[in-house]
Design an enzyme around this catalytic site. Structure first.
Site, PDB file in Angstrom:
ATOM      1  N   LYS A   1     -53.698 -29.597 -34.243  1.00 48.56           N
ATOM      2  CA  LYS A   1     -52.901 -30.323 -33.255  1.00 48.56           C
ATOM      3  C   LYS A   1     -53.837 -31.101 -32.343  1.00 48.56           C
ATOM      4  CE  LYS A   1     -50.002 -29.602 -29.176  1.00 48.56           C
ATOM      5  NZ  LYS A   1     -49.425 -28.607 -28.263  1.00 48.56           N
TER       6      LYS A   1
ATOM      7  N   GLU B   1     -45.352 -27.425 -15.203  1.00 47.43           N
ATOM      8  CA  GLU B   1     -46.169 -26.473 -15.961  1.00 47.43           C
ATOM      9  C   GLU B   1     -47.183 -25.751 -15.088  1.00 47.43           C
ATOM     10  OE1 GLU B   1     -48.916 -26.290 -20.009  1.00 47.43           O
ATOM     11  OE2 GLU B   1     -47.749 -28.079 -19.534  1.00 47.43           O
TER      12      GLU B   1
END
Length: 460
Positions: A218, A267
């Site tokens: 990723k 976050e």
């Protein structure tokens, strides 16, 4: 204002200055409880004083810290958490701290952030920002569970005069605690420019090819949206807009020489309070629906989408592996749930534990950053690709931003959903997780959605 005997601070100043040699310096910090004040009013009052300002608010926790001015700062040309911690510890050991409250977020507090990747060459966009900086404001407002506290910090040396320092502090304090209301001013956008969209999509394609060859699993790629306004952007108005539209996010701002890094991040990277550690995994994104039925359908699809679940699990596993050496009694749910914002919804998993003796929030931040949600997996391979091919100087975007106090409490968020305001210009940043079967057009659309929290309050 709740009365506190001001001579306590003045007497402390006099004693410390009398004990210092001309070549010696020391931080003095004094905290008192005050009547309730709106953090935005306090922030705006700092504008007329021509001092750099800082802002942090978690509306869910009913908690805010707002800084005016700079009593002392710890900064570096590289984001070395060990060096930051050593300098912070040295400062605290030598400081004179008067704080009768055991409330997290009071006493000596430092607020700041750092570069996402200090190894990537800096561009003029971030000229006013160090690779890492923790600022101890000259005046700090703390609001927690409805109570307000004011901390005054001053860095003195043996040549300073008590009367002049004290009078200046009291004059500035009066201005900060007697703010005037201001009219809200939504900026007018003159131009909106996507920066190198075709090159960015080609980079996404290159990343998928790299992963197809087994060189990474990723890679997170970010891009920039540039805005020009008719007038100078008023920071207090932007903060007000973010508080209204992003109530479940961390609202933050860091002003430096006329530039301001500002955003609303959903976050959390890590929070430590009374040795209780909380981190969160927030990866996997979808838009909100136009109706309740559509919203539930999109949420259900997100909870069962293979690509997003894999992206989320990358983050969960990395956080687990990173913090288990620092924690006892680690608790991680088996499956994510939905975390809904006004414009977006995310997959969310909380991670809790008890911080072991001898470790601090600095250790955890160093180990966690960057998470797979902002860098990729494996970390070094992903960062190497970003460093070479991404057409963006991320600066403080995507890196830890937050605060720490002198009682080992603190909290850092991942500075996403953010932008850099420069007078009548702004650069907004957004990224997405690219895997081997990602579609460049779909990823471009995802980043466009992620611009919305900032774009909306900026008049877009």
């Amino acid at each position: 204002m709740i009365e506190v005997k001001e001579e306590t601070f003045e007497t402390t100043l006099r004693k410390v200055l009398q004990s210092l040699k001309p070549s010696e310096s020391k931080l003095i910090s004094f905290t008192k409880r005050i009547e309730s004040i709106n953090p935005l009013h306090f922030f705006e009052a700092g504008y007329s004083l021509h001092m750099n300002r800082t802002f942090w608010m978690s509306t869910i926790d009913n908690f805010a810290v707002v800084g005016i001015g700079n009593a002392y700062s710890i900064n570096q040309d590289k984001a070395d958490m060990r060096e930051l911690q050593e300098q912070w510890n040295t400062l605290l050991q030598e400081a004179i701290t008067i704080n009768p409250f055991s409330v997290p977020g009071t006493g000596v507090i430092a607020i700041g952030g750092m570069d996402f990747d200090p190894r990537k060459p800096k561009t003029p966009l971030w000229d006013h920002f160090s690779s890492s900086e923790l600022r101890i404001p000259k005046f700090l407002l703390t609001v927690r569970q409805g109570d307000s506290y004011l901390t005054s910090n001053v860095y003195v040396n043996g040549n300073d005069r008590v009367a002049s320092i004290y009078e200046e502090l009291m004059e500035i304090e009066r201005e900060l605690l007697s703010p005037n209301e201001k009219e809200e001013n939504i900026p007018t956008i003159l131009r909106q420019q996507e920066i190198q969209p075709i090159k960015w999509k080609n980079t996404v394609k290159l990343a998928t090819e790299t992963m197809a060859n087994g060189q990474a699993e990723k890679i997170v790629l970010a891009r920039e949206l540039r805005l020009d306004f008719e007038e100078r952007v008023q920071l207090t108005d932007i903060l007000q807009g973010l508080l209204e539209t992003q109530p479940t996010s961390y609202i933050f701002a860091y002003e430096q020489e006329g530039d301001c890094f500002i955003g609303a991040s959903p976050e959390r990277l890590v929070k430590v309070e009374n040795n209780q550690l909380l981190s969160t995994c927030l990866a996997g994104t979808a838009p909100r629906g136009q109706s309740e039925i559509e919203d539930e359908k999109i949420g259900y699809q997100l909870l069962h989408d293979k690509k997003n679940l894999e992206e989320h699990d990358f983050v969960v596993q990395m956080i687990k592996q990173s913090i288990e050496e620092f924690c006892d009694d680690l608790q991680i749910p088996d499956k994510p749930i939905l975390y809904k914002l006004r414009n977006l919804q995310h997959l969310y998993t909380p991670v809790r534990g008890l911080l072991k003796e001898g470790y601090t929030i600095f250790d955890v931040v160093k180990k966690l950053h960057p998470t797979p949600a902002l860098g990729g997996e494996p970390r070094e391979e992903a960062l190497s690709f970003i460093r070479e091919y991404e057409h963006l100087d991320r600066g403080w975007y995507g890196a830890p931003f937050g605060w720490i106090d002198s009682n080992h409490n603190g909290e850092f968020a991942v500075a996403i959903r953010s932008g850099l305001i420069q007078g009548n210009k702004a650069s907004l940043f957004a990224g997405c997780g690219v895997v081997k079967d990602s579609d460049p057009e779909a990823e471009f659309v995802e980043t466009s959605i992620k611009f919305l929290p900032m774009l909306t309050v900026l008049g877009g």
